[in-house]
Design a protein around this motif. Structure first.
Motif, mmCIF file in Angstrom:
data_model
loop_
_atom_site.group_PDB
_atom_site.id
_atom_site.type_symbol
_atom_site.label_atom_id
_atom_site.label_comp_id
_atom_site.label_asym_id
_atom_site.label_seq_id
_atom_site.Cartn_x
_atom_site.Cartn_y
_atom_site.Cartn_z
ATOM 1 N N GLU A 75 0.820 -1.213 0.000
ATOM 2 C CA GLU A 75 0.000 0.000 0.000
ATOM 3 C C GLU A 75 0.855 1.264 0.000
ATOM 4 N N VAL A 76 1.846 1.310 0.890
ATOM 5 C CA VAL A 76 2.607 2.556 1.062
ATOM 6 C C VAL A 76 3.632 2.772 -0.052
ATOM 7 N N THR A 77 3.871 1.741 -0.877
ATOM 8 C CA THR A 77 4.806 1.898 -2.005
ATOM 9 C C THR A 77 4.082 1.856 -3.348
ATOM 10 N N ASP A 78 2.756 1.933 -3.323
ATOM 11 C CA ASP A 78 1.973 1.833 -4.557
ATOM 12 C C ASP A 78 2.334 0.564 -5.340
ATOM 13 N N ASN A 79 2.460 -0.533 -4.611
ATOM 14 C CA ASN A 79 2.766 -1.849 -5.177
ATOM 15 C C ASN A 79 4.154 -1.936 -5.810
ATOM 16 N N LYS A 80 5.056 -1.067 -5.357
ATOM 17 C CA LYS A 80 6.401 -1.065 -5.924
ATOM 18 C C LYS A 80 7.455 -1.581 -4.933
ATOM 19 N N VAL A 81 7.014 -2.133 -3.816
ATOM 20 C CA VAL A 81 7.965 -2.632 -2.832
ATOM 21 C C VAL A 81 8.836 -3.716 -3.473
ATOM 22 N N PRO A 82 10.152 -3.653 -3.274
ATOM 23 C CA PRO A 82 11.040 -4.659 -3.876
ATOM 24 C C PRO A 82 10.754 -6.067 -3.359
ATOM 25 N N GLY A 83 10.950 -7.043 -4.207
ATOM 26 C CA GLY A 83 10.764 -8.426 -3.800
ATOM 27 C C GLY A 83 11.672 -8.814 -2.655
ATOM 28 N N SER A 84 12.839 -8.186 -2.580
ATOM 29 C CA SER A 84 13.779 -8.499 -1.496
ATOM 30 C C SER A 84 13.199 -8.114 -0.136
ATOM 31 N N VAL A 85 12.409 -7.038 -0.098
ATOM 32 C CA VAL A 85 11.774 -6.621 1.155
ATOM 33 C C VAL A 85 10.702 -7.629 1.553
ATOM 34 N N ILE A 86 9.893 -8.056 0.598
ATOM 35 C CA ILE A 86 8.868 -9.064 0.880
ATOM 36 C C ILE A 86 9.526 -10.333 1.405
ATOM 37 N N ALA A 87 10.627 -10.733 0.777
ATOM 38 C CA ALA A 87 11.330 -11.938 1.197
ATOM 39 C C ALA A 87 11.838 -11.799 2.633
#
Length: 228
Positions: A71-83
């Motif tokens: 939400e806070v990155t407009d769906n642009k959060v890096p995959g590395s952060v999700i991981a």
């Protein structure tokens, strides 16, 4: 009083501190996108929305962090952060159980009164793991892992014994452990913990005749001896 029940997380063993550490890492990872306080507010909103979908526990917490990050990155959060968020959740699910002081002595004192129950909410597998690793499992007559701690929950569980009116619930949350038990007609004993999830805050029922509070579990044996 014939039946005594205990909460688990942050009553018998530490729990919230692991959430706080993960939240701090979450804030570091998302710092380029949002201030920490605003981010925590957004995360809490997500957790409130998702309780009905995921219930309480680590898995729902991780999914709420991922949702907030998107939400806070407009769906642009890096995959590395999700991981990294997923890895943090896995670490939480594998963390050793660390008992709070006086937990064993408190349970022994309760056993001298009658059946001792464990009533906790959260992810079923994780809560079962913690009960097993705590070494306390054999001290309970019954372990109840529930989806919500409300008046009806306590009424149902204590009805299998001598009823809530002759029961006592001991826990760190006024919202989940104490107030619903008082509403069910039983005794509610508050054992404050330094850390408390924002969704567990509630007013103290100071004037209720069956409300009691102790500084820590070390005071429970004396309290039980006075209210038998």
């Amino acid at each position: 009083m014939t039946t005594i029940a205990f909460d688990a997380d942050d009553t018998l063993w530490h729990n919230e501190r692991f959430f706080k550490l993960t939240q701090e890492r979450f804030a570091e990872l998302l710092a380029p996108h949002m201030d920490g306080n605003a981010l925590m507010a957004r995360l809490l909103e997500a957790e409130r929305r998702n309780i009905g979908h995921y219930g309480f526990g680590i898995k729902g917490f991780v999914l709420s962090m991922i949702e907030t990050a998107l939400e806070v990155t407009d769906n642009k959060v890096p995959g590395s952060v999700i991981a990294e968020l997923i890895a943090a959740g896995q670490d939480m699910l594998q963390h050793p159980v660390d008992l709070l002081p006086h937990a064993v002595d408190a349970l022994r004192a309760a056993q001298a009164v009658g059946p001792v129950l464990l009533i906790t909410k959260g992810d079923l597998l994780d809560q079962e793991r913690k009960v097993a690793q705590s070494g306390l499992g054999e001290m309970f007559s019954d372990v109840q892992i529930v989806s919500a701690k409300i008046q009806a929950t306590y009424t149902r569980i204590f009805d299998a014994y001598d009823g809530a009116a002759r029961g006592m619930m001991i826990g760190n949350s006024l919202a989940s452990d104490v107030r619903p038990m008082l509403e069910a007609g039983g005794w509610g004993v508050h054992v404050p913990h330094d850390l408390l999830w924002d969704m567990e805050h509630a007013d103290t029922p100071d004037t209720h005749p069956r409300f009691l509070e102790i500084a820590d579990l070390g005071e429970l044996p004396d309290l039980l001896s006075k209210h038998r």
